[in-house]
Write a protein that holds these residues in place. Structure first.
Motif, PDB file in Angstrom:
ATOM      1  N   ASP A  69       0.867  -1.180   0.000  1.00  0.00           N
ATOM      2  CA  ASP A  69       0.000   0.000   0.000  1.00  0.00           C
ATOM      3  C   ASP A  69       0.908   1.236   0.000  1.00  0.00           C
ATOM      4  N   PRO A  70       0.364   2.421  -0.270  1.00  0.00           N
ATOM      5  CA  PRO A  70       1.214   3.617  -0.391  1.00  0.00           C
ATOM      6  C   PRO A  70       2.111   3.901   0.819  1.00  0.00           C
ATOM      7  N   LYS A  71       1.600   3.670   2.024  1.00  0.00           N
ATOM      8  CA  LYS A  71       2.415   3.914   3.229  1.00  0.00           C
ATOM      9  C   LYS A  71       3.565   2.907   3.317  1.00  0.00           C
ATOM     10  N   GLU A  72       3.270   1.644   3.054  1.00  0.00           N
ATOM     11  CA  GLU A  72       4.313   0.611   3.084  1.00  0.00           C
ATOM     12  C   GLU A  72       5.377   0.905   2.027  1.00  0.00           C
ATOM     13  N   ARG A  73       4.919   1.309   0.852  1.00  0.00           N
ATOM     14  CA  ARG A  73       5.834   1.619  -0.252  1.00  0.00           C
ATOM     15  C   ARG A  73       6.750   2.784   0.128  1.00  0.00           C
ATOM     16  N   ALA A  74       6.183   3.835   0.698  1.00  0.00           N
ATOM     17  CA  ALA A  74       6.979   5.004   1.109  1.00  0.00           C
ATOM     18  C   ALA A  74       8.019   4.605   2.157  1.00  0.00           C
ATOM     19  N   ARG A  75       7.618   3.745   3.109  1.00  0.00           N
ATOM     20  CA  ARG A  75       8.562   3.269   4.128  1.00  0.00           C
ATOM     21  C   ARG A  75       9.677   2.452   3.488  1.00  0.00           C
ATOM     22  N   ALA A  76       9.315   1.593   2.538  1.00  0.00           N
ATOM     23  CA  ALA A  76      10.312   0.758   1.860  1.00  0.00           C
ATOM     24  C   ALA A  76      11.295   1.617   1.060  1.00  0.00           C
ATOM     25  N   ILE A  77      10.818   2.663   0.416  1.00  0.00           N
ATOM     26  CA  ILE A  77      11.697   3.552  -0.348  1.00  0.00           C
ATOM     27  C   ILE A  77      12.656   4.278   0.591  1.00  0.00           C
ATOM     28  N   ASP A  78      12.146   4.765   1.743  1.00  0.00           N
ATOM     29  CA  ASP A  78      13.018   5.410   2.735  1.00  0.00           C
ATOM     30  C   ASP A  78      14.067   4.430   3.245  1.00  0.00           C
ATOM     31  N   GLN A  79      13.623   3.223   3.521  1.00  0.00           N
ATOM     32  CA  GLN A  79      14.547   2.185   3.990  1.00  0.00           C
ATOM     33  C   GLN A  79      15.603   1.907   2.915  1.00  0.00           C
ATOM     34  N   ALA A  80      15.178   1.840   1.664  1.00  0.00           N
ATOM     35  CA  ALA A  80      16.109   1.578   0.563  1.00  0.00           C
ATOM     36  C   ALA A  80      17.169   2.675   0.487  1.00  0.00           C
ATOM     37  N   ARG A  81      16.757   3.918   0.629  1.00  0.00           N
ATOM     38  CA  ARG A  81      17.720   5.035   0.575  1.00  0.00           C
ATOM     39  C   ARG A  81      18.791   4.883   1.658  1.00  0.00           C
ATOM     40  N   GLN A  82      18.341   4.545   2.866  1.00  0.00           N
ATOM     41  CA  GLN A  82      19.282   4.397   3.982  1.00  0.00           C
ATOM     42  C   GLN A  82      20.198   3.188   3.782  1.00  0.00           C
ATOM     43  N   VAL A  83      19.593   2.048   3.520  1.00  0.00           N
ATOM     44  CA  VAL A  83      20.362   0.803   3.392  1.00  0.00           C
ATOM     45  C   VAL A  83      21.341   0.883   2.225  1.00  0.00           C
ATOM     46  N   LEU A  84      20.870   1.375   1.082  1.00  0.00           N
ATOM     47  CA  LEU A  84      21.741   1.441  -0.091  1.00  0.00           C
ATOM     48  C   LEU A  84      22.880   2.434   0.102  1.00  0.00           C
ATOM     49  N   ALA A  85      22.625   3.538   0.788  1.00  0.00           N
ATOM     50  CA  ALA A  85      23.696   4.497   1.081  1.00  0.00           C
ATOM     51  C   ALA A  85      24.751   3.855   1.984  1.00  0.00           C
ATOM     52  N   GLN A  86      24.292   3.131   3.019  1.00  0.00           N
ATOM     53  CA  GLN A  86      25.217   2.475   3.946  1.00  0.00           C
ATOM     54  C   GLN A  86      26.033   1.385   3.243  1.00  0.00           C
ATOM     55  N   LYS A  87      25.336   0.543   2.491  1.00  0.00           N
ATOM     56  CA  LYS A  87      26.023  -0.560   1.809  1.00  0.00           C
ATOM     57  C   LYS A  87      27.002  -0.036   0.762  1.00  0.00           C
ATOM     58  N   THR A  88      26.590   1.012   0.038  1.00  0.00           N
ATOM     59  CA  THR A  88      27.466   1.574  -0.988  1.00  0.00           C
ATOM     60  C   THR A  88      28.731   2.138  -0.347  1.00  0.00           C
ATOM     61  N   ALA A  89      28.586   2.883   0.739  1.00  0.00           N
ATOM     62  CA  ALA A  89      29.752   3.444   1.428  1.00  0.00           C
ATOM     63  C   ALA A  89      30.668   2.327   1.937  1.00  0.00           C
ATOM     64  N   PHE A  90      30.085   1.306   2.532  1.00  0.00           N
ATOM     65  CA  PHE A  90      30.857   0.182   3.067  1.00  0.00           C
ATOM     66  C   PHE A  90      31.655  -0.519   1.965  1.00  0.00           C
ATOM     67  N   TYR A  91      30.970  -0.908   0.888  1.00  0.00           N
ATOM     68  CA  TYR A  91      31.649  -1.656  -0.172  1.00  0.00           C
ATOM     69  C   TYR A  91      32.603  -0.777  -0.979  1.00  0.00           C
TER      70      TYR A  91
END
Length: 179
Positions: A69-91
């Protein structure tokens, strides 16, 4: 046989059958094709038509189950931004590479990309994948900072960081998008 269908006549040379995403059948036929010839082909291909319709409709239902649903999707996108930024910096630190801007969006055909300027694009749906798959996509994109291609040298860069990279690569291929 009682199969409803739409006929589209054109300058083609052969008859083609197409099952649309809604399960409807389209017959594409040469301009002067007779109804009997079409009916004969439909009778011959009846099993294929039924199986194809079932598969397409089943896939459509599966996709609906996994829609957010739209709220779940928005949360997942926010989570993706955080996780991908962290993983990208790490690797990136581990691989000794730099990168530019990170963009998270919903591409229809890609999990990620790396521009020649070093800007990275990721599909937010990566956070819905198993973590080794997400790691593989990040490392894959960062490897392009050393090799801007998919040569054996490129995959050696990936393998230095993820020796088992073939497992998540295979997982992606099995789930509809080779990478």
């Amino acid at each position: 046989m009682d199969i409803s269908y739409e006929i589209i006549y054109s300058a083609r040379k052969t008859i083609a059958l197409q099952i649309r995403p809604d399960g409807s059948l389209v017959v594409r036929a040469p301009k002067r094709t007779g109804k009997k010839r079409i009916e004969a082909l439909l009778a011959e291909k009846q099993d294929w038509i039924v199986k194809s319709r079932e598969t397409i409709l089943r896939q459509k239902e599966e996709k609906k189950k996994h829609e957010l649903d739209p709220k779940e999707r928005a949360r997942a996108i926010d989570q993706a931004r955080q996780v991908l930024a962290q993983k990208t910096a790490f690797y990136a630190a581990r691989m000794g590479v730099t990168y530019g801007r990170i963009t998270v969006r919903e591409q229809k055909t890609r999990w990620g990309s790396c521009s020649s300027a070093g800007n990275l694009n990721y599909n937010w749906k990566l956070v819905l994948m198993p973590e080794p798959v997400l790691d593989y996509v990040v490392v894959h994109e960062l490897a392009h900072r050393k090799e801007m291609n998919h040569s054996p040298a490129f995959y050696r860069v990936v393998e230095q960081v993820l020796p088992d990279y073939r497992i998540p690569k295979k997982w992606l291929a099995e789930h509809g998008r080779e990478y």
